[in-house]
Design an enzyme around this catalytic site. Structure first.
Site, PDB file in Angstrom:
ATOM      1  N   CYS A 110       0.829  -1.224   0.000  1.00  0.00           N
ATOM      2  CA  CYS A 110       0.000   0.000   0.000  1.00  0.00           C
ATOM      3  C   CYS A 110       0.857   1.265   0.000  1.00  0.00           C
ATOM      4  CB  CYS A 110      -0.902   0.038   1.231  1.00  0.00           C
ATOM      5  SG  CYS A 110      -1.588  -1.549   1.678  1.00  0.00           S
ATOM      6  N   GLU A 115      -7.995  -4.926  15.473  1.00  0.00           N
ATOM      7  CA  GLU A 115      -9.000  -5.454  14.538  1.00  0.00           C
ATOM      8  C   GLU A 115      -9.095  -6.966  14.649  1.00  0.00           C
ATOM      9  OE1 GLU A 115      -8.721  -2.149  10.990  1.00  0.00           O
ATOM     10  OE2 GLU A 115      -7.948  -4.140  10.572  1.00  0.00           O
ATOM     11  N   CYS A 130      -2.033   3.195   3.193  1.00  0.00           N
ATOM     12  CA  CYS A 130      -2.802   2.233   3.995  1.00  0.00           C
ATOM     13  C   CYS A 130      -3.842   2.923   4.886  1.00  0.00           C
ATOM     14  CB  CYS A 130      -1.830   1.391   4.816  1.00  0.00           C
ATOM     15  SG  CYS A 130      -2.573  -0.046   5.585  1.00  0.00           S
ATOM     16  N   ASP A 131      -4.683   2.098   5.519  1.00  0.00           N
ATOM     17  CA  ASP A 131      -5.868   2.546   6.266  1.00  0.00           C
ATOM     18  C   ASP A 131      -5.673   3.777   7.156  1.00  0.00           C
ATOM     19  OD1 ASP A 131      -6.263   0.029   5.312  1.00  0.00           O
ATOM     20  OD2 ASP A 131      -7.159  -0.792   7.114  1.00  0.00           O
ATOM     21  N   CYS A 185      -5.294  -2.442  -0.430  1.00  0.00           N
ATOM     22  CA  CYS A 185      -6.163  -3.613  -0.590  1.00  0.00           C
ATOM     23  C   CYS A 185      -7.397  -3.306  -1.428  1.00  0.00           C
ATOM     24  CB  CYS A 185      -6.559  -4.157   0.769  1.00  0.00           C
ATOM     25  SG  CYS A 185      -5.114  -4.536   1.774  1.00  0.00           S
ATOM     26  N   ASP A 210      -1.972  -2.822   8.392  1.00  0.00           N
ATOM     27  CA  ASP A 210      -2.919  -3.704   9.072  1.00  0.00           C
ATOM     28  C   ASP A 210      -2.794  -5.137   8.563  1.00  0.00           C
ATOM     29  OD1 ASP A 210      -3.660  -1.376  10.192  1.00  0.00           O
ATOM     30  OD2 ASP A 210      -5.800  -1.593   9.830  1.00  0.00           O
ATOM     31  N   SER A 226     -11.768  -5.264  10.837  1.00  0.00           N
ATOM     32  CA  SER A 226     -11.139  -4.843   9.599  1.00  0.00           C
ATOM     33  C   SER A 226     -12.238  -4.584   8.582  1.00  0.00           C
ATOM     34  CB  SER A 226     -10.255  -5.984   9.114  1.00  0.00           C
ATOM     35  OG  SER A 226     -10.144  -5.945   7.718  1.00  0.00           O
TER      36      SER A 226
END
Length: 594
Positions: free
Chosen positions: A52, A481, A126-127, A217, A85, A507
Site C-alpha cells: 500500500c 481489529e 494504507c488505512d 487492498c 494492518d 477490519s
C-alpha cells in the site's frame, strides 16, 4: 501577490526574519530571488515494507518535480510513518495500528507548524494513513489536501491449480480460466486449510498470488472506504480514490493536477475547515453507506470532525444509514473490486448519481475551488449504469438496492450503553439471538478455535454469540481489529450460526453478523465485562439494540462482584502504548487523543 501567499513562511524568509533561519534555507538550495515564494510541505507515508505504501515516494517525487517545473512554490518533501494492518493483523503489531493514525496526524502537524509551511499536500496509502493526514490538515487549517496512493489490482490464480471446492466458493470471481483473489483470500485460506478444505500447497499458491504489486487492498475495505470518504468530503482531487496505483493517471494527478490545485487554494485562501463541515461529513458518511464501507469509517470520520471542530456524533451515522440505501456490490460482502468501480466512472460517477437522487449535498466546497456539483457536472447522472459498461451490477439502482438502508447500524442496549457499531449487509438476517461463548482476548478466541472448541462439530446446530473482550482502545490497547477471528469463522463455514461482538474493532475485510466498538469497553468496567458463558444475547438491527438477556438483579450482583475484584492493570507501563492508554478517548468519540 507573492507576499500574500507566504503568510507562514515569511516568519523565516521575510525582511525582519533573523539571519540563521534564512542561512539554513539558502543551504537547502533556495536562491535569494525565490525565497519569498510559498513553501509547501509534501508529506508522504512512504515505507518500503508494504504494497500500500511502497510506491508513495515515487508519487511524492512527481508532486515535488511538478512544483519545481511550475515555479510558483517551493516544495519541501518530508516523511511520516505507516503501519500495515495486513502485516500486523492477529499479532501484537495490531495494537500499534490505530495509535499510528494519531502519530501521523501529530507528526505532520509538528513538522508543518515548526517549519512554517504555507500549505501541505499529504500522500497516503494504507488505512490509518488517510485519517491521520486529514486530521493533520484539519488541525493546521492551512491550504492543503490528500492524494491517495491508489488501489491494487486483484490477484489472479489459475482455476485449474485449485480444487473444486475452492472454484465453487469463488465462482463469483471466475474470469475465464482464472479466479480473482485478494488479501482477504489469503486470510481465509488459513481457515480453509485448517478445516481441511484446501491443501497446504493450494494455500501457499493463493498467498503467493493474492497481491500483484503496489496499491492498497482492493475491496471496499478500510483503505478504499477512507479514500472514497475523503474524496466525497472534498479533500482529494477527483478520481483520487478509485484510480489504480499503477494507472498512468495517478502520476498526472501528482505532477499537474495537485500542483495547480495547491496554487488555487493558496490564491483563494481555501482551507480544510472551509471544506470539512457538517454537510460534507454527511456526504462522506452517505457514500460510505451506499458503497458498503468499513465500520472503521465511523471511527475516523468522528476523529476528523473533532480535528475540524465540527459537531458530528455516532447518532449522525445512524440518521444517515436510515436515509441511504446500500447499493455497492463490492468486496468483502459483494462481488467486485475497486478497479471495477473505476471501470464504471469511479467515485465521481457515484457522487453524480447520489446528487441526482438527493442523497448528497452538491453545494459543498472542495479543494478544486469549485463545489462538488460543479466538479461532477460533466458526468451524466446515470453514467454508472451506462449500457457500454461490461459490468453493470457493480452498483445497484437506489430503487432496487441490496438493502433499503445502510449496512452500518449504531446499536444501544445494556451491553453498549454508550453505543456500538454493527456491520450487517442483510445476508445473515437482521436479528440474531444466541448463547455467549466468552473469550478474554483475541488470542483466547484463537486458542479455542485451534483446539476445536469453536467448530461445526463442537457447536452442533445451535446459534452462538462469540464475545471477544479486553480489546478496546485502553484495554487492547489500541482497539485491535478482529479480522483473523472473522475470516477463521468464514473459512470454517460458521458465518451463519455465530455472531461476534467485541469491544475491539473490525477490519474492513470482515463480514458476517458482527458488532464492534462496544462502549464502555471491558477495561473501563463496561457491561461487556459481566457476560458469562451461556448467557443469552440478542442483537436486533431493526430495533437497533444489543442486549444481554439476563435479569437486572443478577447483573447487579455480577457488577458488585466485578467491582470487588482486581482492577485491570494497564498492559504497558512505558512507551507509546502506555501514553496511548492514558490519553485515548472511547470508540464512541473516535478514539481521539487530543
Amino acid at each position: 501577490s507573492h507576499k500574500a501567499l507566504n503568510k507562514y513562511s515569511s516568519v523565516l524568509t521575510g525582511e525582519n526574519a533573523h539571519g540563521g533561519g534564512k542561512a539554513m534555507l539558502y543551504a537547502t538550495g533556495i536562491p535569494p530571488e525565490k525565497m519569498h515564494l510559498p513553501h509547501i510541505g509534501i508529506a508522504s507515508c512512504w515505507w518500503e515494507g508494504n504494497p500500500c505504501n511502497m510506491h508513495l515516494n515515487e508519487l511524492q517525487t512527481r508532486v515535488h518535480d511538478g512544483m519545481i517545473h511550475d515555479d510558483r512554490m517551493i516544495p519541501r518533501s518530508f516523511n511520516t510513518i505507516g503501519v500495515s494492518d495486513g502485516l500486523s493483523m492477529g499479532n501484537e503489531g495490531m495494537r500499534y495500528s490505530l495509535p499510528s493514525r494519531d502519530l501521523i496526524a501529530d507528526s505532520i502537524e509538528l513538522q508543518v507548524s515548526a517549519t512554517h509551511y504555507d500549505g501541505v499536500i499529504t500522500i497516503a496509502g494504507c488505512d490509518k494513513n488517510m485519517p491521520g493526514c486529514v486530521m493533520a490538515l484539519a488541525r493546521l487549517n492551512r491550504p492543503g489536501f490528500m492524494i491517495y496512493g491508489g488501489t491494487i489490482k486483484p490477484g489472479t490464480i489459475d482455476k485449474n491449480c485449485v480444487c473444486d471446492y475452492y472454484q465453487k466458493q469463488h465462482a463469483n470471481n471466475v474470469k475465464g480460466d482464472s479466479i480473482e483473489i485478494d488479501i482477504v483470500s489469503g486470510f481465509q485460506a488459513f481457515g480453509e486449510c485448517k478445516a481441511g478444505k484446501i491443501s497446504e500447497t493450494e494455500k501457499q499458491y493463493i498467498l503467493e498470488h493474492a497481491i500483484p504489486g503496489p496499491g492498497a487492498c482492493g475491496g471496499m475495505y478500510t483503505a478504499n472506504t477512507m479514500s472514497t470518504c475523503i474524496e466525497a468530503l472534498g479533500l482529494s482531487p477527483l478520481y483520487s480514490s478509485s484510480l489504480l496505483a499503477e494507472d498512468a493517471r495517478k502520476s498526472d494527478e501528482c505532477e499537474t493536477t495537485a500542483v495547480a490545485m495547491m496554487h488555487t487554494l493558496l490564491e483563494r485562501d481555501i482551507k480544510p475547515r472551509d471544506i470539512i463541515t457538517r454537510k460534507s461529513l454527511t456526504n462522506a458518511a452517505s457514500i460510505m453507506m451506499a458503497l458498503g464501507g468499513s465500520t472503521n469509517g465511523v471511527l475516523h470520520l468522528l476523529a476528523i470532525a473533532h480535528a475540524a471542530q465540527v459537531e458530528f456524533t455516532l447518532d449522525d451515522f445512524q440518521r444517515i444509514s436510515d436515509a441511504v440505501p446500500f447499493i455497492g456490490n463490492l468486496r468483502p460482502s459483494g462481488k467486485y473490486y475497486m478497479s471495477y468501480l473505476q471501470g464504471i466512472g469511479g467515485t465521481p460517477a457515484v457522487i453524480a448519481y447520489l446528487i441526482s437522487k438527493g442523497l448528497f449535498h452538491g453545494d459543498c466546497m472542495t479543494v478544486t475551488g469549485k463545489t462538488m456539483h460543479e466538479n461532477v457536472a460533466h458526468i451524466p447522472a446515470e453514467y454508472i449504469f451506462d449500457a457500454a459498461h461490461e459490468y453493470r451490477d457493480v452498483v445497484y439502482p437506489i430503487e432496487a438496492p441490496l438493502m433499503h438502508t445502510g449496512h452500518i447500524k449504531v446499536l444501544y442496549g445494556n451491553i453498549a450503553t454508550d453505543g456500538c457499531v454493527a456491520k450487517l449487509t442483510g445476508k445473515q438476517g437482521l436479528k440474531f439471538c444466541g448463547h455467549a461463548i466468552v473469550c478474554e482476548s483475541e488470542q483466547d478466541f484463537m486458542r479455542k478455535f485451534n483446539a476445536g472448541e469453536i467448530s461445526k462439530e463442537a457447536l452442533g446446530d445451535k446459534r452462538y454469540v462469540i464475545v471477544i473482550r479486553n480489546e478496546g482502545p485502553k484495554g487492547g490497547p489500541g482497539l485491535p481489529e478482529m479480522l483473523v477471528p472473522t475470516t477463521a469463522l468464514v473459512g470454517a463455514g460458521l458465518v451463519d450460526q455465530v455472531a461476534l461482538i467485541t469491544d475491539g474493532r473490525f477490519s474492513g475485510g470482515s463480514h458476517g453478523f458482527i458488532v464492534g466498538h462496544v462502549t464502555p469497553e471491558a477495561y473501563e468496567g463496561g457491561n461487556i465485562a459481566l457476560i458469562n458463558d451461556g448467557d443469552l444475547i440478542e442483537i436486533n438491527a431493526d430495533g437497533k439494540t444489543l442486549d444481554l438477556l439476563v435479569p437486572t438483579q443478577i447483573l447487579s450482583e455480577r457488577r458488585v462482584e466485578y467491582q470487588n475484584g482486581e482492577k485491570q492493570a494497564p498492559k504497558y507501563n512505558s512507551g507509546v502504548l502506555a501514553k496511548y492508554t492514558k490519553l485515548v478517548q472511547p470508540a464512541s468519540k473516535g478514539c481521539i487523543t487530543d
